[in-house]
Enzyme design. Structure first.
Site, PDB file in Angstrom:
ATOM      1  CB  THR A  13      39.604   7.078  81.178  1.00 11.31           C
ATOM      2  OG1 THR A  13      40.515   7.549  80.191  1.00 11.31           O
ATOM      3  CG2 THR A  13      38.321   7.889  81.089  1.00 11.31           C
ATOM      4  CB  SER A  58      46.846   3.098  80.141  1.00  8.52           C
ATOM      5  OG  SER A  58      46.226   3.533  78.956  1.00  8.52           O
ATOM      6  CB  SER A  59      49.571   6.963  76.971  1.00  7.83           C
ATOM      7  OG  SER A  59      49.628   8.070  77.853  1.00  7.83           O
ATOM      8  CG  ASP A  90      44.920   5.059  75.102  1.00  6.01           C
ATOM      9  OD1 ASP A  90      43.858   4.813  74.502  1.00  6.01           O
ATOM     10  OD2 ASP A  90      45.298   6.220  75.359  1.00  6.01           O
ATOM     11  CB  CYS A 278      44.629  -9.180  58.169  1.00  5.42           C
ATOM     12  SG  CYS A 278      45.124  -8.957  56.449  1.00  5.42           S
TER      13      CYS A 278
END
Length: 338
Positions: A13, A58-59, A90, A278
């Site tokens: 981006t 980046s995906s 990402d 977590c």
């Protein structure tokens, strides 16, 4: 002499702008960033811009791109004082983690940064991120050695250890967090680096690892999961190792059907690695009765590794080790775990 920083553009981006016809974000030539941020020229640095062969969203990032980055850094190691990598958000944490294992002993900074909005948009966070990342990469001790000597991520005024960070927001500027390790620094009125949290390289030579084994799987447990539906994942020919995102401190269902799939996989030579779903805390095998299964199957303890670090460390470890074993994997390489 001004510090020399290699600025590597991978896409994402930060280097995009809207197509005036369709409104879609499209990747631009690297020179666009310099046009939008002329302040780069005012830094007390010599900034040398280069790009990977084919900048990407980046995906689309793949292990082959990590190898390309390693090769670029190795080629320029002797002639620059540090590196800043412009990267889409990402998969930034995956790339930062991978580089921390693939490049060991480099006593120079590798800082990844990006933005949530294209740098040409009025409210973009990209300008501040780039300028601060460059300034951090150029910081030195009074002895002339780089202050930062590890792979880091800088985003929204915060400097994180690269293999301890995860993206936590798709829409906020404050998009990254590192719950299991303190910040390496913050950028306010002044840039403050927390020296007591930094890695200090002690190796005399830099080791570059370009071999990765991408045959690594990932399963996130959930109530009611039917592992038999994931049979292709638990096939050693497909995945030499599978990371299990377990409940809490390493808990899993213990019913027979669940155990049967995992047992068969291990008996065929597959490797299990346990991490927690977590965001903070670590794996404590056998703390509860429901945590005994993975321990009994010989699952490797991923302690407090992020998902990104667990996957990329396994790719690196399996790609460089002929006889993988738990002790070797659990050896701390770059401050990735406690």
């Amino acid at each position: 002499m001004k510090p020399r920083i290699l600025l590597i553009y991978t896409g994402g981006t930060i280097g995009m702008m809207a197509n005036p016809s369709t409104g879609e974000l499209q990747s631009l030539d690297f020179d666009y960033i310099h046009q939008q941020i002329p302040e780069i020229a005012r830094l007390d640095l010599e900034v040398i811009p280069i790009s990977i062969a084919q900048p990407i969203d980046s995906s689309h990032m793949q292990p082959a791109h990590w190898t390309e980055l390693v090769e670029l850094i190795a080629q320029h190691e002797a002639t620059v004082d540090g590196f800043v990598i412009l990267h889409g958000t990402d998969t930034m944490a995956y790339t930062a983690s991978a580089l921390s294992f693939m490049i060991q002993g480099l006593a120079k900074p590798i800082v990844l940064t990006g933005s949530q909005l294209p740098v040409g948009i009025l409210r973009s966070d990209g300008k501040e991120n780039i300028l601060a990342a460059l300034e951090i990469a150029g910081k030195k001790h009074s002895t002339g050695t780089p202050l930062l000597q590890e792979v880091a991520v800088f985003f929204q005024s915060k400097l994180f250890r690269g293999n301890r960070v995860s993206k936590i927001s798709a829409h906020q500027f404050d998009a990254f967090d590192s719950p299991n390790y303190p910040l390496l620094g913050v950028a306010g009125v002044e840039i403050e680096i927390h020296a007591n949290e930094l890695l200090e390289q002690t190796k005399t030579n830099t080791a570059y690892f370009k071999q990765l084994d991408a045959r690594v799987g990932l399963i996130k447990l959930y109530p009611g999961i039917n592992l038999s539906a994931y049979q292709s994942v638990f096939t050693p020919e497909v995945h030499r190792a599978v990371v299990i995102e377990a409940f809490g401190s390493g808990n899993t269902p213990n019913h027979e059907a669940f155990a049967k799939v995992l047992s068969a996989y291990v008996e065929q030579g597959g490797i299990l690695v346990t991490i927690s779903q977590c965001t903070s805390g670590s794996i404590q095998p056998g703390k509860y009765a429901s945590g005994h299964l993975l321990a009994e199957l010989g699952a490797w303890n991923g302690t407090d590794l992020t998902t990104e670090a667990a996957l990329t460390k396994l790719m690196w470890y399996l790609g460089t080790t002929t006889n993988p074993h738990q002790a070797g994997f659990c050896t701390v390489i770059a401050g990735e775990s406690a």
